[in-house]
Design a protein around this motif. Structure first.
Motif, mmCIF file in Angstrom:
data_model
loop_
_atom_site.group_PDB
_atom_site.id
_atom_site.type_symbol
_atom_site.label_atom_id
_atom_site.label_comp_id
_atom_site.label_asym_id
_atom_site.label_seq_id
_atom_site.Cartn_x
_atom_site.Cartn_y
_atom_site.Cartn_z
ATOM 1 N N ALA A 120 -21.930 -35.473 93.893
ATOM 2 C CA ALA A 120 -20.496 -36.317 94.248
ATOM 3 C C ALA A 120 -20.434 -38.016 93.505
ATOM 4 C CB ALA A 120 -20.864 -36.600 95.936
ATOM 5 N N GLU B 97 -10.491 -39.320 108.827
ATOM 6 C CA GLU B 97 -9.471 -39.327 107.857
ATOM 7 C C GLU B 97 -7.935 -38.603 109.202
ATOM 8 O OE1 GLU B 97 -11.277 -34.592 106.900
ATOM 9 O OE2 GLU B 97 -12.242 -36.206 108.689
ATOM 10 N N SER C 226 -14.546 -36.584 96.292
ATOM 11 C CA SER C 226 -15.704 -37.038 96.570
ATOM 12 C C SER C 226 -16.095 -35.734 97.862
ATOM 13 C CB SER C 226 -15.794 -37.980 97.658
ATOM 14 O OG SER C 226 -15.499 -39.260 96.809
ATOM 15 N N MET C 227 -14.943 -35.121 98.289
ATOM 16 C CA MET C 227 -15.721 -34.081 98.988
ATOM 17 C C MET C 227 -15.393 -32.665 98.127
ATOM 18 S SD MET C 227 -13.563 -35.413 102.225
ATOM 19 C CE MET C 227 -11.850 -35.763 101.937
ATOM 20 N N ALA C 228 -16.152 -31.756 99.647
ATOM 21 C CA ALA C 228 -16.467 -30.624 99.127
ATOM 22 C C ALA C 228 -15.420 -29.553 98.302
ATOM 23 C CB ALA C 228 -16.441 -29.333 100.704
ATOM 24 N N LEU D 262 -6.109 -34.203 102.702
ATOM 25 C CA LEU D 262 -7.632 -34.566 102.189
ATOM 26 C C LEU D 262 -7.298 -35.346 101.343
ATOM 27 C CD1 LEU D 262 -9.528 -32.777 103.566
ATOM 28 C CD2 LEU D 262 -9.742 -31.682 101.326
#
Lengths: 203, 471
Positions: free
Chosen positions: A30, B284, A171-173, B133
């Motif tokens: 990340a 989120e 930044s996430m999966a 996302l």
């Protein structure tokens, strides 16, 4: 030996071509700092294990080879962990579970079983150095993309201009998967083109 | 023998319909809802739709040129994908976000997996999920627009809160001729005129129920604001004591108060935002910084608000007629259930989409919601079910997204199973999940299950008996 070395970096890059070590590649990238730390730690352990196992390849029976490799890797991983915790505690925190996971790292184990059995120290040296550096470079590439797009920084320094909207997904999966996939595709395009060139030369 | 004989495998008799015709029909079916969206939300919505459709087509053209593949842009499938992406955008979103979405959908989800006929999930939905996302703040910042038909309908509120709201609204309504304010106060009086028992019961049976209790027991509006917001937003709201405080009490900080001035709207937006944070919603979906934009006309034209789903999730009730017709906040194309239904029926009658998927999806979801609403003790569960059906992206998902030929099963029973799976998943997401909107996630999940469903429902060739039966 030098052939192995260069192979480890480009044509057979462990993460992007051989698809080894995807777990740290996805999990620690990340940001650039932890990625480099993970990469260097893995590289050091890889070099150590591969060299030692090559030296032991004559003494250890075939069936016990993998077991001994795993044990050795685990011991060295524990040492690496302690060294990290002592000298770079924040990085140790940041890497979390991925550092102990190095004990079963596919990079180390598969390279050991591929090269160390041959018993050639030169091969082992070239391979481990090449794979190690290739791994670090791959992690650096993935983490650079992810950090730049996901946070606008690089190694903690703000790089992207003020108006840049960071794309949180990176930044996430999911972003990790996308980045690795695209970089692997790029590497494969290059590799395939090179392979077809050499094929044509052979004709 | 001078003539060549053409030998090919079946099918030998082909129908006249081509991909371009099918895509054209889908676009025709989507148009009424798009037009309504533009009328409702303003010219920026039109820009978004045009940009998303255009960039999808451009992405496909560029990709096919670069990769030296056959140019297939004219079959219209990229246009349909782009249009669907545009219809899934909040009305005031920045122009480059749907462009990124379209490029992602066409290049990554469609072309990289093999082009038309080979996508493993609906490209428009995959892009929507990716954008939610990637740009969650922008994608969940819903506003009312400056369209010709722009009207805002607010949810029904508790009796006490409605009374206070009336007092506050009457006080401030006289000072402003804004059309949105007028519509809102009308809706408020309408809401107050509704059976008090209904709305009070709805609020009481709310799961959390804390804010309602606070509103009832605390006569002082400023104090109520503080207890709700845990003191965070009250300080910001106190810059405009009267109207801001009243706004907080009536909606428990959730709904957007129609602001008369910029200062009002900013303060209310802050209270809404902190209320969301206080109620523990995930970053989120709820961390949206509401945006208000003013145009040259000078009057406020976009008020940040929340979609009806937000209220429904908490067990509140929303005006059913508004939901059905589309006078609600939401994304550009999904608000008008009526027009989407018309488009969907049009496609079903023409045989473009299989009726089984929308019917079984909506049916299973409806039944499950009805049972849940009854079990939770909501007042008028049937009405709640209808509200859930018409709110959010369910209508669009059921008719236009889930029915994508490639990512849905090819057998009849497979399609039924597929629709049931989506229905159950949407129900789980909407009733028990943290996200307000579950349709897109449910559909792409089922898309991924389609190959398994196909295997399960594979038709047995004629003449082959089951192994157990053979003797």
């Amino acid at each position: 030996m030098s052939k192995r070395f260069w192979k480890g970096i480009f044509e057979e890059n462990p993460v992007l071509v051989l698809m080894l070590g995807l777990c740290p590649a996805l999990g620690t990238t990340a940001a650039v700092k932890p990625a480099l730390a993970m990469g260097i730690a893995t590289a050091v352990v890889l070099i150590a294990v591969e060299l030692v196992m090559t030296l032991l390849s004559h003494a250890v029976p075939e069936k016990a080879f993998m077991v001994v490799s795993v044990l050795l890797t685990a011991v060295l991983t524990a040492i690496a962990e302690y060294v990290m915790a002592q000298n770079f505690p924040e990085l140790h925190e940041e890497l979390g579970i991925y550092l102990p996971l190095m004990a079963i790292s596919s990079v180390i184990l598969s390279r050991v079983s591929a090269v160390s059995k041959s018993g050639s120290l030169a091969e082992a040296l070239g391979d481990s150095l090449g794979m190690g550096i290739g791994f670090v470079l791959a992690l650096a590439a993935v983490s650079s993309v992810r950090e730049l797009l996901g946070a606008g920084t690089w190694f903690g320094l703000q790089v992207m201009p003020e108006g840049f909207q960071p794309v949180a997904a990176f930044s996430m999966a999911p972003g990790a998967f996308f980045t690795v996939a695209f970089l692997a595709a790029a590497m494969n395009v290059k590799a395939r083109r090179k392979a077809s060139e050499t094929d044509r030369e052979g004709e | 023998m001078g003539e060549k004989l053409l030998v090919s495998p079946s099918p030998h008799v082909r129908a006249k319909g081509k991909t371009s015709l099918i895509m054209l029909l889908v676009i025709v079916a989507l148009l009424p809802s798009c037009v309504y969206g533009v009328l409702n939300f303003g010219m920026h919505a039109l820009l978004i739709l045009v940009l998303s459709t255009g960039s999808a087509g451009a992405a496909e053209l560029v990709y096919e040129l670069v990769m030296k593949k056959k140019i297939t842009v004219t079959d219209g499938s990229a246009a349909v994908t782009g249009l669907l992406i545009g219809m899934n955008m909040p009305p005031m979103i920045a122009w480059w976000i749907p462009v990124i979405g379209s490029v992602f959908a066409i290049v990554v989800v469609k072309q990289l997996f093999g082009g038309l006929g080979r996508n493993f999930m609906n490209p428009a939905l995959a892009a929507r999920c990716f954008l939610v996302l990637a740009f969650s703040a922008q994608m969940t910042a819903f506003t009312t627009g400056t369209g010709v038909l722009s009207q805002v309908t607010e949810p029904t509120v508790t009796a006490e809160a409605a009374a206070e709201a009336d007092a506050g609204a009457n006080e401030t309504a006289g000072t402003d001729a804004d059309s949105t304010a007028t519509a809102w106060t009308e809706a408020q009086t309408e809401a107050a005129a509704k059976t008090d028992a209904d709305s009070a019961a709805t609020a009481e049976t709310e799961e959390k129920g804390k804010a309602a209790a606070d509103a009832k027991t605390d006569a002082d509006s400023a104090a109520t604001a503080e207890t709700e917001e845990k003191g965070k937003a009250a300080a910001a709201a106190k810059t405009d004591a009267d109207s801001a405080a009243t706004a907080e009490t009536e909606e428990k900080g959730k709904a957007a108060a129609v602001a008369k001035t910029d200062a009002d709207s900013t303060a209310t937006a802050e209270t809404e935002e902190t209320a969301d944070a206080a109620s523990g919603a995930t970053a989120e979906t709820e961390a949206a910084a509401p945006k208000t934009e003013t145009r040259d006309s000078g009057k406020l034209d976009a008020v940040s608000t929340a979609t009806p789903l937000k209220y429904l999730k908490k067990g509140q009730s929303f005006d059913l007629k508004a939901l059905f017709l589309g006078n609600t906040p939401g994304t550009i194309g999904e608000t008008s259930a009526l027009l989407l239904l018309i488009g969907g029926i049009f496609l079903m009658l023409l045989g473009v989409i299989d009726w089984r998927i929308p019917v079984f999806y909506i049916g299973s979801f409806g039944v499950l919601v009805l049972i849940t609403a009854a079990a939770r003790g909501y007042d008028a569960p049937l009405q709640y079910m209808l509200q859930e059906l018409f709110a959010g992206g369910l209508m669009m998902g059921a008719f236009f997204m889930a029915t994508d030929y490639v990512s849905s099963p090819y057998t009849k029973s497979g399609r039924i199973l597929f629709a049931l799976i989506i229905g159950v998943m949407t129900w789980l997401y909407r009733m028990f999940g943290m996200y307000k909107e579950g349709v897109s996630n449910a559909i792409i999940l089922a898309n991924c299950l389609t190959p398994l469903i196909d295997r399960l429902t594979r038709p047995v060739a004629f003449g082959i008996r089951k192994k157990e039966a053979s003797s």
